[in-house]
Write an enzyme that holds these catalytic residues in place. Structure first.
Site, PDB file in Angstrom:
ATOM      1  CB  VAL A  12      -0.973  -0.003   1.205  1.00  0.00           C
ATOM      2  CG1 VAL A  12      -1.791   1.289   1.243  1.00  0.00           C
ATOM      3  CG2 VAL A  12      -1.914  -1.200   1.121  1.00  0.00           C
ATOM      4  CB  SER A  42       0.464  -8.469   5.583  1.00  0.00           C
ATOM      5  OG  SER A  42       0.081  -8.115   6.882  1.00  0.00           O
ATOM      6  CB  SER A  44       7.367  -9.629   3.678  1.00  0.00           C
ATOM      7  OG  SER A  44       7.761  -8.283   3.681  1.00  0.00           O
ATOM      8  CG  HIS A 222      -5.117 -16.449   6.847  1.00  0.00           C
ATOM      9  ND1 HIS A 222      -5.948 -17.513   6.658  1.00  0.00           N
ATOM     10  CD2 HIS A 222      -4.669 -16.084   5.615  1.00  0.00           C
ATOM     11  CE1 HIS A 222      -5.982 -17.782   5.352  1.00  0.00           C
ATOM     12  NE2 HIS A 222      -5.213 -16.944   4.711  1.00  0.00           N
ATOM     13  CE1 TYR A 260      -4.826 -18.407   0.038  1.00  0.00           C
ATOM     14  CE2 TYR A 260      -6.563 -18.107   1.659  1.00  0.00           C
ATOM     15  CZ  TYR A 260      -5.252 -17.925   1.265  1.00  0.00           C
ATOM     16  OH  TYR A 260      -4.376 -17.279   2.079  1.00  0.00           O
ATOM     17  CE1 TYR A 539     -32.937  14.666   0.025  1.00  0.00           C
ATOM     18  CE2 TYR A 539     -33.287  15.614  -2.146  1.00  0.00           C
ATOM     19  CZ  TYR A 539     -32.781  14.619  -1.343  1.00  0.00           C
ATOM     20  OH  TYR A 539     -32.090  13.567  -1.911  1.00  0.00           O
ATOM     21  CG  ASP A 552     -29.801  12.358   0.287  1.00  0.00           C
ATOM     22  OD1 ASP A 552     -29.131  11.670   1.085  1.00  0.00           O
ATOM     23  OD2 ASP A 552     -30.905  11.982  -0.143  1.00  0.00           O
ATOM     24  CD  GLU A 657     -38.946  12.582   9.733  1.00  0.00           C
ATOM     25  OE1 GLU A 657     -38.045  13.162  10.368  1.00  0.00           O
ATOM     26  OE2 GLU A 657     -38.755  12.013   8.654  1.00  0.00           O
TER      27      GLU A 657
END
Ligand code: FAD
Length: 830
Positions: A12, A42, A44, A222, A260, A539, A552, A657
């Site tokens: 990343v 991770s 690596s 894992h 997997y 609105y 919104d 409401e």
């Protein structure tokens, strides 16, 4: 340009450096605690399987870009992606069925995929046990990411472009001047920076803690193991190629058993999710050693062979060729899980210059890096990343107990077949409205969102199903869409349309924005003129600079400088809080307070043609249309209870409401309940609510429309005030967009046969070609047909016939004119 420090040189961090450099940024330092040639995170040891297709469009598109980018990274004749294809095998009828749904996601999000019979499957993957394979799914563009190699190539490429890399340099602190980061402290001194981005992977919690930010991820171990050489794969030339290139069989998932597989030059690599969750505290791993190698790195814990036993047995069953092999090597590798399974991207609202990009799989790494680079350089990402936002979690969802329990659950369920409405059994009852105990008495069936328990329907209404008029009788559903559904919802819709019903609206976000800077803030952020007189409801939209919709909201002007905002997500709160803080800094004295009042207040939606009669029974407020018009509000006393009544409705019926503070909630419920008896009042749940919302055509932010869409395409341009004089975020972009004919549109569809259900995210076909996807769907009880909202090309107009694919079956539908119910708004404004 700005001085940037990236923490972490995994897949990343290095991708982010690359994406920033390619956009012209040049003052970048990447700080890594491990050695740069193998940092020990991770990445690596990542086996690098990339299965792109996901129920989420965002995640699929992030993966698709990652594949494209890794294919473009090449050295010595080898790319960083081995496009061997991806296979998902079904060994149970339920999985076979579910793969049809997955095939639908692939079509929706534009990934080529094919459902295979058992014979076809075995042709592509001959080593499988033909007695247990029922069929499967093939995605030719999936494959193996050579993540560690890509990281090295990216370091090489970006170093040449001027990025500075510091290995063996742990970051021990983040420096702040007030709310702005100024740099990082490392083992060798301070590095000054305007922007600090933590790409620290599963160490993210520790980095966040340095600036008081709770990062909701949990490191979990894992298991991954390699077999000894497989005789059936021996002697091939590819076996000697570098890791990742030494494979030609497609990557394979056996989700029925949590497994997997990939090839490692004649050996099998086997990953297992079926074992117990094994949480890890990153800080307990100690410092990264000077010498990191394949066997010795902080992210690699010792193999617990007993946990792997079931995996080995199942693997030998699925791949009989493994019966001639043993486990050669294994480890328990650490990576991040989160409460909802998504990555964590963005910045905390109380700090400037601090960003995170964590809990990211190799699969989505380049996509996430590009999204963040786009946000930093242009203010928005092409791919909507709201579902990855750090700020998406509610306060109750970021504490360690919650994160730990839900993340472990996600690990356990990672390959399960999950219904869109599926609920976790725990933690529950984190947030309940003051009406909760009354709702329990009425047999409410609760579903949870954001920690809130929300009634989906009420068993108390069951007997009314018999009295439904024939045209309202609910149709039978297929077993999948019948899950977490009750025909009682039909009654609740019928009563709302023909008498009156009360809905618990407490879980909808309510924020108070007040102070002398409030008008300026809302005027600057919204598409409407909110300088209306107190007592009005507006609105309106929140846009980004490119005219994409970022939210919104309803703006309720209570007093000159006191507003209430009805919003969708915790991200809206973070946005308003940040913008208020920045504006305050620029205009001293004009303070603004943004406060979340959701939990301290509660709200009942009282809707239906008899709503006025109910209130008339308990007050002498003038409820006439003239005195209390649509989209206005009043603070009044109702049977002794101070309330705010807001004349608006999500379901398209007359009503209000009615909101009060939490301590009066129970009394408010009881008072309205008593008064309503005379008029046939019932309590209604979210299921009926959703149906009526769709009949009326009201969009849900984050589902029907996102930052990828502009108001003209999404059918909400009525919420843009074309005459607004003041400038607002997105105004210039809107002026440009308003002159263009939208190339796509959010459309209302109805199902021709009047009964075939869809649930959302299904692909839409036109002349046999996938052209769009469904956002939300529900049975429209009033119109007697299922409704689906879908994004379609602009050229597919009203009246056209399309098909929706649901579990491999094509359902005929028609593009309709909106609204499907009461387009003249007679019900709302009577
Ligand atoms: P990392 O690679 O962990 O990089 C973070 C870096 O930050 C590290 O190098 C670390 O040393 C550095 N750092 C941390 N703290 C500091 C500090 N204070 N100062 C300086 N530096 C710091 N994903 C897939 O997509 N497909 C798969 O098939 C797959 N299989 C996996 C199998 C296993 C066994 C495991 C464990 C993970 C697997 N993953 C897979 C997940 C994937 O490996 C990770 O999600 C991904 O590599 C994370 O990348 P990253 O850059 O965020 O983190």
């Amino acid at each position: 340009s700005q001085r940037v420090v990236i923490i972490g040189a995994g897949i990343v961090g290095t991708n982010l450096a690359d994406e920033l450099v390619s956009r012209g940024w040049n003052n970048i330092t990447v700080v890594e605690q491990g050695p740069l040639h193998m940092p020990g995170g991770s990445t690596s040891h990542a086996p690098g399987l990339v299965f792109q297709t996901n129920p989420s469009k965002t995640m699929t598109h992030l993966a698709r870009y990652t594949v494209e980018k890794l294919l473009s990274l090449e050295k010595d004749g080898h790319k960083c992606f081995n496009q061997v294809g991806g296979l998902e095998v079904a060994t149970t009828p339920a999985r076979l069925e579910d793969l049809k749904r997955k095939h639908g996601y692939a079509s929706s999000w534009g990934i080529e995929a094919r459902l295979l019979s058992a014979e076809e499957f075995l042709k592509i993957y001959p080593h499988l046990n033909k007695n247990i394979v029922l069929g499967g799914l093939h995605i030719p563009s999936d494959g193996l990411a050579l993540a560690a190699r890509a990281t090295q190539l990216l370091i090489e490429r970006t170093s040449k472009a001027g990025v500075r890399y510091l290995g063996h340099t742990p970051v021990t602190g983040i420096e702040l001047d007030g709310r702005h980061v100024t740099g990082v402290t490392t083992s060798t001194g301070t590095i000054q920076a305007d922007i600090v981005i933590s790409c620290a992977g599963f160490w993210g919690v520790e980095l966040g803690a340095m600036v008081g930010v709770e990062i909701p991820l949990l490191p979990l171990a894992h298991q991954y193991a390699k077999s000894t050489a497989v005789p059936a794969l021996a002697g091939r030339d590819i076996n000697t190629l570098p890791n990742g290139m030494n494979a030609e069989l497609p990557i394979l998932r056996h989700q029925d058993k949590g497994l997997y597989y990939r090839e490692h030059g004649g050996q099998y690599g086997i990953g297992y999710y079926g074992h117990r969750p094994m949480p890890v505290v990153a800080s307990s791993l100690g410092l990264t050693p000077k010498d990191v190698d394949e066997q010795n790195m902080p992210s690699r814990l010792d193999f617990t062979a007993e946990d792997f036993n079931p995996a080995w047995k199942e693997s030998q069953k699925l791949l009989p060729t493994l019966q001639d092999t043993e486990i050669a090597d294994g480890f328990n590798g650490i990576f991040s899980f989160t409460p909802d399974g998504g990555p964590i991207l963005g910045q905390p609202s109380h700090l400037d210059g601090f960003y995170v990009a964590e809990a990211v799989w190799v699969t989505h790494s380049a996509g996430i890096a590009r999204a963040l680079a786009q946000i930093l350089t242009t203010g928005r990402s092409d791919i909507d990343v709201s579902e990855c936002e750090l700020s998406r979690f509610e306060e109750v969802q970021v504490n360690r107990d919650y994160v730990s329990e839900t993340s472990q659950q996600n690990f356990v369920e990672i390959y399960d077949i999950i219904h869109p409405l599926q609920q976790r059994a725990s933690p529950r009852n984190l947030r309940v409205s003051p009406f909760y105990f009354r709702q329990q008495e009425l047999g409410a069936f609760f579903l949870e969102t954001g920690g809130w328990e929300r009634p989906w329907w009420y068993e108390a209404n069951k007997d009314l199903v018999k009295s439904l008029p024939p045209s309202w009788k609910p149709v039978d559903r297929d077993p999948w869409s019948a899950q977490l559904h009750s025909p009682i919802s039909a009654v609740e819709a019928w009563k709302t349309r023909n008498a009156v019903a009360m809905f618990d609206m407490t879980a909808f976000h309510r924020f108070e924005v007040c102070g002398p800077g409030a008008v300026c803030l809302l005027q600057r952020l919204t598409t409407s003129d909110i300088t209306t007189k107190p007592g009005t409801v507006t609105y309106t939209l929140l846009l980004n600079n490119h005219g994409g919709i970022r939210g919104d909201i309803f703006v309720l002007r209570l007093k000159d400088n006191v507003f209430q905002i009805g919003a969708n997500t915790a991200t809206d709160l973070a946005y308003l809080t940040r913008e208020a803080r920045v504006q305050e800094q620029n205009t001293p004295g004009k303070w603004i307070q943004v406060r979340d009042i959701t939990g301290s207040t509660c709200c009942i939606g009282l809707w239906g043609p008899r709503a006025r009669d109910v209130i008339t029974g308990i007050s002498n407020i003038d409820l006439s249309n003239k005195s209390f018009s649509y989209f206005s509000l009043k603070k009044v006393v109702l049977a002794g209870i101070p309330v705010t009544m807001i004349r608006k409705s999500y379901v398209g019926e007359l009503g209000w409401e009615i909101q009060t503070s939490a301590e009066y909630g129970r009394r408010l419920w009881d008072t309205i309940w008593q008064a309503g008896k005379l008029h046939g009042l019932i309590a209604g749940g979210r299921s009926a609510f959703n149906s009526m919302r769709l009949e009326k055509g009201y969009r849900t932010y984050g589902v029907d429309m996102t930052t990828e869409h502009n108001p003209f395409e999404a059918g909400v341009s009525f919420a843009v005030d074309a005459n607004k004089k003041d400038d607002f975020v997105g105004k210039a972009a809107l002026q440009r967009l308003s002159t263009q004919v939208p190339s796509r549109r959010l459309r209302a569809l109805t199902v021709k046969d009047g009964r075939s259900m869809i649930l959302g995210k299904e692909p839409v076909f036109y002349n046999g070609k996938a052209i769009g996807y469904v956002t939300t769907a529900a049975f429209g009880y009033t119109i007697g047909r299922p409704i689906a909202y879908a994004w379609l090309p602009g050229g597919v107009g009203e009246g056209e016939a399309v098909e929706i694919e649901y579990f491999g079956k094509r359902i005929r539908a028609t593009v309709e004119v909106e609204s499907l119910y009461d387009p003249e708004m007679n019900q709302l404004t009577q």
